[in-house]
Design a protein around this motif. Structure first.
Motif, PDB file in Angstrom:
ATOM      1  N   ASP A 135      32.057  90.191 -17.132  1.00 16.51           N
ATOM      2  CA  ASP A 135      31.642  90.983 -16.202  1.00 16.51           C
ATOM      3  C   ASP A 135      29.996  90.951 -15.901  1.00 16.51           C
ATOM      4  N   ARG A 138      28.086  89.825 -12.719  1.00 20.66           N
ATOM      5  CA  ARG A 138      28.433  90.967 -11.607  1.00 20.66           C
ATOM      6  C   ARG A 138      27.622  92.071 -11.860  1.00 20.66           C
ATOM      7  N   GLU A 142      24.839  93.933  -9.648  1.00 26.24           N
ATOM      8  CA  GLU A 142      25.170  95.290  -9.088  1.00 26.24           C
ATOM      9  C   GLU A 142      23.814  96.074  -9.415  1.00 26.24           C
ATOM     10  N   ASP A 176      30.090  89.667  -1.733  1.00 30.34           N
ATOM     11  CA  ASP A 176      31.394  90.244  -1.491  1.00 30.34           C
ATOM     12  C   ASP A 176      31.982  90.715  -3.091  1.00 30.34           C
ATOM     13  N   ASP A 177      31.526  90.096  -4.100  1.00 32.25           N
ATOM     14  CA  ASP A 177      31.924  90.277  -5.323  1.00 32.25           C
ATOM     15  C   ASP A 177      31.469  91.511  -5.906  1.00 32.25           C
ATOM     16  N   ASP A 179      31.137  95.228  -6.933  1.00 31.52           N
ATOM     17  CA  ASP A 179      31.997  96.179  -6.905  1.00 31.52           C
ATOM     18  C   ASP A 179      31.534  97.769  -7.126  1.00 31.52           C
ATOM     19  N   PRO A 181      32.360 100.978  -5.190  1.00 29.85           N
ATOM     20  CA  PRO A 181      33.070 101.817  -4.418  1.00 29.85           C
ATOM     21  C   PRO A 181      32.084 103.078  -4.118  1.00 29.85           C
TER      22      PRO A 181
END
Length: 586
Positions: A135, A138, A142, A176-177, A179, A181
């Motif tokens: 992880d 990513r 982020e 697009d990867d 995450d 929300p």
């Protein structure tokens, strides 16, 4: 390609374009320090984790890029809590990587374990506890996206030691990867709201553009100048917005609020329209909210929807990036007939707008009647304002000024003349004493081409002076001017004015420590100045030194106070100009 989690973390920082990391190693973060040896990233070894955070903030404030700090678990992580809170209050993009005990030890009160994600939940935009090395790329992507987009701010990535040591396959995520929300960025401003704001500007007789730090964060200074030209409205720049609009422009009224200029503060009180741009109606600006700008309609532009209406109801609330919103407002004004020369095209709505001449004439009269005041007598005590003015006159015009918090911070904001954004670095919302020295270090790393002066107080300096060891060891030639009044000056000022001169625990002593010897012990050149005649020659000597840090101990008048002043909780109409002028003076 297979890497360890630590290698993937460092490679991810490289992919984000990180050039420098401020940090201090320890057991839990140790695996991450090993691949740093093979990285292009420069590491600056600080002497305390708080210094790492503030240095990263200073770097971010002058460059506009996120500052990065790296610390170990437990006390290493808790030592950087204050910079995280400081960055949250001032919307500074900051990415902190903290080490954590192995995942199998979490919750066992292991050595140097602390739940840093829980501790920092309220003072970061978001934080992550990484439990799978796959992880890491990513999460790093982020973290940088969250820190730098929308309203900038701090984030924290907590990495357990076993995750750093485990192996994983390398990849770099696409957009697009990510995450995230619930994380939504503001859209373009609503055209109808923008037009309504433009109409209010054209209908106002006494408009004021209330400019906050969001204008600098959005790189909107050029757009702001165009807005001022089109609207003819005068500008006030908050503590965090100094430099967003040039002080030498006659339409700039300076800083408003508790220690702002009389004219800036009173202009807001008498305005019939406030256009708040990236500002949040902070209590240090508004004074007693119920009496703040009582006759003004409000247009509020902010990237953060939570700010609209939080303190003052907005007649027009625009949620958008400041630069985008200001540019849209300029286009609306031009459509309604405003010209870049401040005139109006015949037959347009702008042609019937009120004449702003009387408003500007009133402002000019206030400026002449209520200037900032101090008196430096020959042979008299050294005035701190005189030191700041002399520093300004003898330093390059693009000098970066960094301050701690207190009287010296206010004098620096009042008496320096700022011509461009990102030349003023300070702690605003949090008011963090000890900010100046490490933040100046970070600012100099970010802008090595600029002269960087830290204007500090003796109380602030004692909190983080050890980072001058970092500056010497890392060859970061910052300059520090200590306005040494032997007191916690702002606290003493309040005790004098509001506590019947009962000076409780504010005396520090001018000689303990000996700042010259202390600075020299940390590898700096150091000087002491006790008279007005010594100020200019010593500053000139300091400006000639560029191979090591320089510290000047200015022995200033212990009982000089910061004026103007609005007492805490009072109305801005109760502004005190100084002991000679009494209260108000209108």
């Amino acid at each position: 390609m297979e890497l360890t989690g630590a290698q993937a973390l460092i490679k991810s920082l490289e992919m984000e374009g990180v050039e420098v990391v401020f940090g201090l190693p320890g057991g839990a973060i140790l695996p991450v320090y090993d691949p740093l040896l093979d990285s292009s990233i420069r590491h600056v070894l600080v002497r305390h984790e708080q210094g790492a955070g503030h240095a990263a903030e200073g770097y971010a404030q002058v460059t506009g890029r996120p500052g990065v700090a790296m610390v170990t678990s437990g006390p290493g992580a808790t030592n950087i809590v204050t910079p995280l809170m400081d960055a949250m209050m001032d919307s500074v993009p900051l990415v902190v990587v903290s080490g954590q005990v192995p995942t199998t030890a979490i919750g066992t009160d292991a050595f140097q374990e602390t739940a840093i994600t829980s501790i920092t939940m309220g003072i970061t935009k978001h934080n992550w506890l990484v439990t799978d090395p796959a992880d890491l790329p990513r999460v790093v992507a982020e973290a940088f996206h969250v820190a730098t987009s929308g309203r900038p701010g701090p984030v924290l990535v907590d990495v357990p030691k076993d995750v750093s040591n485990a192996r994983t396959s390398w990849y770099w995520p696409s957009a697009d990867d990510l995450d995230l929300p619930g994380y939504r960025l503001p859209r373009a401003p609503e055209p109808g709201l923008v037009r309504r704001a433009a109409e209010l500007l054209l209908g106002a007789e006494r408009p004021v553009l209330y400019v906050g730090g969001g204008v600098i964060k959005a790189e909107a200074s050029e757009a702001l100048r165009r807005l001022v030209d089109l609207s003819g409205a005068p500008v006030v720049t908050t503590l965090m917005a100094r430099g967003a609009f040039p002080d030498d422009d006659p339409r700039c009224l300076g800083m408003p609020g508790m220690h702002g200029t009389w004219t800036a503060t009173t202009a807001m009180q008498r305005a019939d329209l406030l256009v708040a741009l990236g500002s949040r109606f902070d209590d240090r600006v508004t004074g007693k909210v119920a009496t703040f700008a009582p006759g003004a309609k409000v247009v509020h532009v902010d990237v953060d929807p939570a700010e609209i209406g939080k303190v003052r109801r907005a007649d027009v609330g625009i949620v958008a990036d400041c630069k985008v919103a200001i540019e849209a407002l300029c286009e609306a004004l031009e459509e309604l007939g405003s010209t870049p020369e401040g005139r109006a095209r015949p037959g347009t709505p702008a042609a019937s707008r009120p004449d702003l001449g009387p408003w500007h004439a009133q402002l000019a009269k206030w400026r002449q009647a209520h200037p900032l005041r101090y008196e430096q007598t020959q042979g008299g005590p050294l005035k701190p304002q005189f030191v700041v003015e002399t520093l300004r006159e003898l330093s390059p015009p693009d000098t970066v000024v960094v301050t701690g918090v207190g009287q010296h911070q206010m004098w620096a904001s009042q008496y320096w003349r700022f011509a461009e954004p990102r030349t003023w670095v300070t702690s605003g919302g949090a008011g963090t004493m000890g900010f100046a020295v490490p933040a100046a270090l970070g600012a100099k790393v970010g802008r090595p081409d600029r002269t960087v002066w830290a204007i500090d107080g003796d109380g602030c300096f004692q909190m983080t002076a050890q980072e001058l060891v970092t500056a010497t060891a890392e060859r970061i030639p910052v300059k520090v001017a200590i306005l040494n009044n032997a007191y916690l000056g702002m606290v003493r000022q309040w005790q004098e004015l509001f506590y019947e001169e009962r000076y409780s625990e504010v005396y520090l002593s001018p000689d303990l420590p000996d700042y010259v010897q202390w600075a020299e012990a940390m590898g700096c050149r150091a000087f002491r100045v006790e008279s007005p005649e010594e100020v200019a020659p010593t500053i000139e000597k300091a400006n000639e030194i560029d191979d090591r840090p320089v510290v000047i101990d200015f022995r200033t008048d212990a009982f000089e106070k910061v004026y103007p002043m609005v007492p805490a909780g009072a109305s801005n109409d109760e502004i005190i100009e100084g002991p000679a002028q009494g209260e108000g003076g209108r």
